[in-house]
Enzyme design. Structure first.
Site, PDB file in Angstrom:
ATOM      1  N   LYS A 188       0.718  -1.137  -0.131  1.00 48.56           N
ATOM      2  CA  LYS A 188       0.115   0.194   0.075  1.00 48.56           C
ATOM      3  C   LYS A 188       0.993   1.229  -0.048  1.00 48.56           C
ATOM      4  O   LYS A 188       1.872   1.345   0.972  1.00 48.56           O
ATOM      5  CB  LYS A 188      -0.830  -0.053   1.341  1.00 48.56           C
ATOM      6  CG  LYS A 188      -1.651   1.411   1.401  1.00 48.56           C
ATOM      7  CD  LYS A 188      -2.750   0.821   2.727  1.00 48.56           C
ATOM      8  CE  LYS A 188      -3.331   2.557   3.280  1.00 48.56           C
ATOM      9  NZ  LYS A 188      -4.308   2.315   3.881  1.00 48.56           N
TER      10      LYS A 188
HETATM   11  C1  5RP Z   1      -2.282   4.909   8.018  1.00 53.45           C
HETATM   12  C2  5RP Z   1      -3.302   3.784   7.410  1.00 53.45           C
HETATM   13  C3  5RP Z   1      -4.566   4.015   7.048  1.00 53.45           C
HETATM   14  O1  5RP Z   1      -5.382   3.215   7.094  1.00 53.45           O
HETATM   15  C4  5RP Z   1      -4.745   4.679   5.850  1.00 53.45           C
HETATM   16  O2  5RP Z   1      -3.412   5.034   5.021  1.00 53.45           O
HETATM   17  C5  5RP Z   1      -5.576   5.710   5.847  1.00 53.45           C
HETATM   18  O3  5RP Z   1      -6.459   5.790   4.818  1.00 53.45           O
HETATM   19  P1  5RP Z   1      -6.510   7.197   4.160  1.00 53.45           P
HETATM   20  O4  5RP Z   1      -5.343   7.815   4.096  1.00 53.45           O
HETATM   21  O5  5RP Z   1      -7.231   7.028   2.864  1.00 53.45           O
HETATM   22  O6  5RP Z   1      -7.692   8.238   5.093  1.00 53.45           O
HETATM   23  O7  5RP Z   1      -2.826   2.537   6.958  1.00 53.45           O
HETATM   24  O8  5RP Z   1      -0.931   4.087   8.386  1.00 53.45           O
END
Ligand code: 5RP
Length: 274
Positions: free
Chosen positions: A180
């Site tokens: 991710k």
């Molecule tokens: C933070 C994470 C969060 O789940 C994710 O990145 C948050 O999602 P968004 O930025 O879309 O609100 O893994 O470390």
């Protein structure tokens, strides 16, 4: 692509997370309270889950959130990507000081389809977080559970191709099955450099429906397997419209304009989540 029969458990769980029909996924990230506490849109998390679960393919969340907030009749209806690293809070500026927080035994007991570990490249705790990832991969792979690496880069590092690809490639080399990361210019290069590992894109801070949709569209066009969006969905005034629109981009290759039409069709009566 996993092609050894020895990896049948991993493949089975990967197929639950990323549909083999189109190799795409809409993952809903609702793990924020693990370091932020009460978060807008997640304060009443059981309502957020009930509202959005039907429209996501996979829920990325924490052990406590699963136990406390998924209605009994919904348990098992969508695969869980269980966050298993943490140990910090927004009260400290250095967020990278994380350790593993959930055992693989508990992840199995909860029927997690995958487990997620954050890695902070270029931070004060780079080595510790890479070793969190490799420790979890060593345990999880033994049981056929894929590990998703959540990449973060140091505070002073730009979220650009150079650093995001560095972080993503380190996670792939550690053995992550899914990476991710954030979207950046020339994103297709990052996707190519970590292929065949699946890449999902984080949403980041709430922006606006067209901007978030454009990020999803550009990510998919660049070869991402999907998105793992949180705030741009659950903090929108029309969360159901937003997740349906994002789903249409990810699974239906819709344009931003087509997705905005879906969003707008859901606007009447839309309710903001607390
Ligand atoms: C933070 C994470 C969060 O789940 C994710 O990145 C948050 O999602 P968004 O930025 O879309 O609100 O893994 O470390």
């Amino acid at each position: 692509m996993v092609n050894s029969y020895l990896d049948i458990g991993v493949q089975s769980r990967m197929n639950r997370i990323i549909s083999p029909k189109d190799n795409r996924v809409v993952m809903l990230a609702i793990d924020h309270p693990y370091f932020q506490g009460p978060t807008t849109g997640l304060r009443n998390m059981s309502v957020t889950i009930k509202t959005l679960l039907p429209y996501c393919d996979c829920l990325m969340t924490t052990r406590g959130a699963v136990r406390a907030n998924i209605a009994p009749e919904d348990v098992g209806s969508k695969p869980i990507m269980l966050r298993v690293s943490g140990g910090n809070s927004v009260l400290f500026e250095e967020l990278s000081d994380e350790k593993l927080t959930v055992t693989i035994r508990d992840a199995i007991r909860m029927d997690a389809a995958g487990v997620a570990v954050s890695v902070f490249i270029g931070s004060a705790n780079q080595q510790q977080t890479i070793l969190n990832l490799t420790d979890m991969i060593n345990s999880a792979e033994e049981y056929g559970i894929p590990v998703l690496a959540v990449t973060a880069v140091g505070k002073n590092m730009a979220r650009d191709l150079r650093y995001l690809a560095l972080a993503s490639r380190i996670c792939q080399d550690a053995g992550a099955r899914i990476v991710k990361t954030y979207y950046c210019e020339e994103f297709s290069k990052l996707v190519d450099w970590v292929a065949p590992t699946a890449v999902v894109v984080a949403g980041g801070k709430y922006s606006s429906p067209p901007d978030a949709m454009k990020m999803a569209y550009d990510s998919i066009q660049a070869g991402a397997a999907g998105v793992d969006f949180g705030r741009n969905i659950f903090q929108d005034k029309n969360p159901v419209g937003m997740i349906k629109a994002i789903g249409s981009i990810v699974h239906g290759n819709h344009t931003v304009k087509e997705a905005m039409d879906i969003y707008n069709s859901c606007l009447p009566g839309a309710t903001k989540l607390d």
